[in-house]
Each structure stands twice: as C-alpha cells, then as structure tokens.
Design an enzyme around this catalytic site. Sequence first.
Site, short mmCIF file in Angstrom:
data_model
loop_
_atom_site.label_atom_id
_atom_site.label_comp_id
_atom_site.label_asym_id
_atom_site.label_seq_id
_atom_site.Cartn_x
_atom_site.Cartn_y
_atom_site.Cartn_z
N LYS A 78 41.85 37.63 39.15
CA LYS A 78 41.52 38.81 38.35
C LYS A 78 42.78 39.67 38.16
CE LYS A 78 38.15 42.64 38.23
NZ LYS A 78 37.04 43.30 38.92
N SER A 158 32.86 44.37 36.18
CA SER A 158 34.14 44.32 35.52
C SER A 158 34.83 42.95 35.62
CB SER A 158 35.08 45.37 36.13
OG SER A 158 35.33 45.09 37.50
N SER A 182 30.51 44.71 40.47
CA SER A 182 31.40 44.00 39.53
C SER A 182 31.68 42.54 39.86
CB SER A 182 32.73 44.74 39.40
OG SER A 182 32.55 45.91 38.65
#
Length: 495
Positions: A78, A158, A182
């Site tokens: 990420k 997210s 998330s």
Amino acid sequence: MTDLNTLTLAGARDALRRGDTTSKELTEACLKAIDGAGALNAFVHHTPEIALERAAEADKRIAAGDAPDMCGLPIGIKDLFCTEGVPSQAASRILEGFLPQYESTITAQLKSAGAVMLGKLNMDEFAMGSSNETSVYGNAVNPWRRGNDDTQLTPGGSSGGSASAVAADLCLAATGTDTGGSIRQPAAFTGIVGIKPTYGRCSRWGVVAFASSLDQAGPMTKTVRDSAIMLGAMCGHDPKDSTSADLPVPDFEAALTGDIRGRKIGIPREYRMEGMPADIEKLWDDGAAMLRDAGAEIVDISLPHTKYALPAYYVIAPAEASSNLARYDGVRFGHRARLDHGDGITEMYEKTRAEGFGTEVQRRVMVGTYVLSAGFYDAYYNRARKVRTLIKKDFEDVFAQGIDAILTPATPSAAFGLGEMSDADPVQMYLNDVFTVTVNMAGLPGIAVPTGLDKQGLPLGLQLIGRPWEEADLLSSAYALEQAAGFVAKPGKWW
C-alpha cells in the site's frame, strides 16, 4: 505450472519448496498480470526491477534451504508504507516527488523474510475514505461486476488498491492499513480475507500516519491460512514505535486447527441496524448457523455504546489527522506551491496545503482543528475520548463473560458503484464504517472473511472480533467459518 499468479501464499510457498516453480517465474507471472490490468488502476508505482532482483535473491535462499515462509512470494505494498527509493505518496499530491531514504519497519521485515515487492498500491488519500475515490492517482476499480452490468464498482477503502490487486490475482497478497475498517471493508467488497491485528501488534514506524491511536497495519490475502502466514512476518516488537507491544509472536499458521467446539461466539444485538439489507441479515444468520454446526455456542450479547462509536470516531480520527498532517507545509519535502511576488511563509503554507490536499482531507483537517480548538475541546474531543473508554469497556465486559469471539457483518452492503455515494453528503460514505470502527476504538483484532454472494453476484463478508492479542484464536475461528462457508467465487475477467 500455469497461472502462477492465481496461487495462494501457502500454495506458492509449497510449490517453491518442492521445486515446481521459482520465485522468478511467480514474479514474472504477477508482473504480466499487472501489465494487463491497467483498467483496475490498482498498482500506481511499478517496481519490476526491484521485484526481479528480490526474486533472484529468494531463489538462492530457497536453493540453500534458508527460506522463511514468505520467501520468494510476490506481494503488493500500500502506498502508505515508506519504501526506500520508491515513491511513497499516501495517494496525495502534497507528497509528490517524495522518495524516502528509509524503509518502514513492516516492509523491512517482509523484505528480510524474502518477500518480493511488485510495486505500490492505490488507496484513498492519507487513508481517508471508504471507496478509493479520494486518490490523486484516480479511482481504484473493483474486479467484480454486478451480473452483466458493466458499472464500475468501488473496491472499498482506504486499502482499495490492495483489495483489487489481490482479488484480481495481480499479486499473491498485499499490505493494508486499518484506521476505522480500511482493511476489513475492502476485503469484504472484493471477496478476500483481511485482518486488522490488535493495536500495537504491528509497528507503525515508517507508515504515513492518519490517526495514530487507531492506525494498524495488516495483511490482505486470498485465504485465512495466507493471512496467518503473512501476519507472522509483519508482527513483532519495534523499539522505534513507542506503541509497539513487546510480546512474542505466536505461530499463527500452527493455530489453524479449525476446531471451535465449546467456543462461545457472541452476536451483538446493537449491530442489527434499521434498514439492514436482507442479504446481509441472512448472511449473518447463516454464519452463526455455520459456527454452531462446527460446535461453537452462539450467545446473544450487548455492546450498549455501539451507537456512539461512529460519531466519536469522526471526532477522534480527524483531530489526530489535523495534528499529524500539520507537518505537510511545503518546507521540508513534497509539493510546494508556486508563490507570487511578496508572498510570505503564511501564504506558502496556505497555498501549498490548498493545492496539495484533496477535498476529503481538507474536510477532515478542518473538522479536526475545530474539535481541538479552545472553545470546543471539552464539548467534542474530550467527550469522544470518554465515549471511546465506554466502548472499550463494553468489549471487556463481554469477554469477561467468557465470550471468545464476536460475529458481525463486515459492511452494511455489497460494493456500490463508483460515484454513487455523492460528495454532497459525506456522512452517507462515513456510514460504511458502522460495523468496523468499534474494533479500532477498542484496539481489538478483527478479521473479514468472505462468506457468500448477494442477489447480484457480489461478494459479502462477515467479521469476527477477537480478544486483545489473541489473533491466533481469532484466525482459528475464521478458518472454521471459511471452511464452512466454502467461498471459492472469483470475479469474471473483463479488464
């Protein structure tokens, strides 16, 4: 072997040990899949040279018999994790051009375990969002579709790029972070497994901060076994992070007995929300029945302060964000606005932050600054902190009654279309976190497991919440649920 990129971590590890394939072949298969998946916009910084170099090193380690479980396995990272010499923007314009000269603790641990980094993954800007629509790179797209409808769906947020990449077999697994859901919400939206460990189990050092008392990293994988394998490599005490717990890391994979006979699973009555879709209600009832059939005792429980969790979260998280994001000022690193003649330092701060931050980040920074201001600190921030203590106590009371894990839905719906949740009412988007934020507020471990499909053929997930530091038990319960649900559906390839 064909379609190496579709393997699980466990399957690829075993194939590498048997000599059926090499890390180089696995990595090349994933890089080829990434090249063909531009429509998903999951990978935003590509690092094929680094990937092939690490794969070659991993093959040597495997040949020498010196290979940890993650050695040679290609994964995505990420964009929130700082990676040495590789752009780490947290999907924000304000960090444009930022190349860290250091590695986050988690990515350093994965690297030393021999994992292969394929590149950096899309996400909501500074992890603020539930749909991956606030990214400077543009939307990440869910590989799943509603029946024959070609509407692009959100992969959740997210960690939307991570979820999309794992579900579409672009990588074998990915790192995610979870501040209010998330990891778990995007995992549920894409039919994969996502675990948020206990707060303090994984180091936060080198992970771009959103809300420091809530953020926690975790793996996003194709199966519960894969989550156990990858979590073991990500955990551990880090003296550089003052919130990191100095506790031994269990062998999570060895704990996957799937034997939950005699375990008490709680069903919180407060999570039966008004207007909950029938698909979600049925999934939850079916999940409870599966665990009962596997030998668990299903117990009705009460978490009375649940209804205050979302408002308290949306006071505490923006307050911490406004403090954490104050460092992005155009002075030391990242984006700096072009200044007019006569502009001073105040104008530089204002213009840089106005250009660098997207609207959702600006909204949360302003909310956070407001609730921390002198006249409103007690009315909002202090009150939210007290509510957080009550939420934590609700869980402590339930666990003290002998409950081993709590079963809830992971999300209030299946994945929705990109653009369907209008900017006009951000609160509608915030309601996506309704089942997940309590876990962050209480610092507990939670895992989302795919357990079924809705009427339109989209994946739905259930969430199990565990006792603090008992990820091994939680993973074992999740493994039993996964085995009973038998979820094997994959998205049809359209990209």
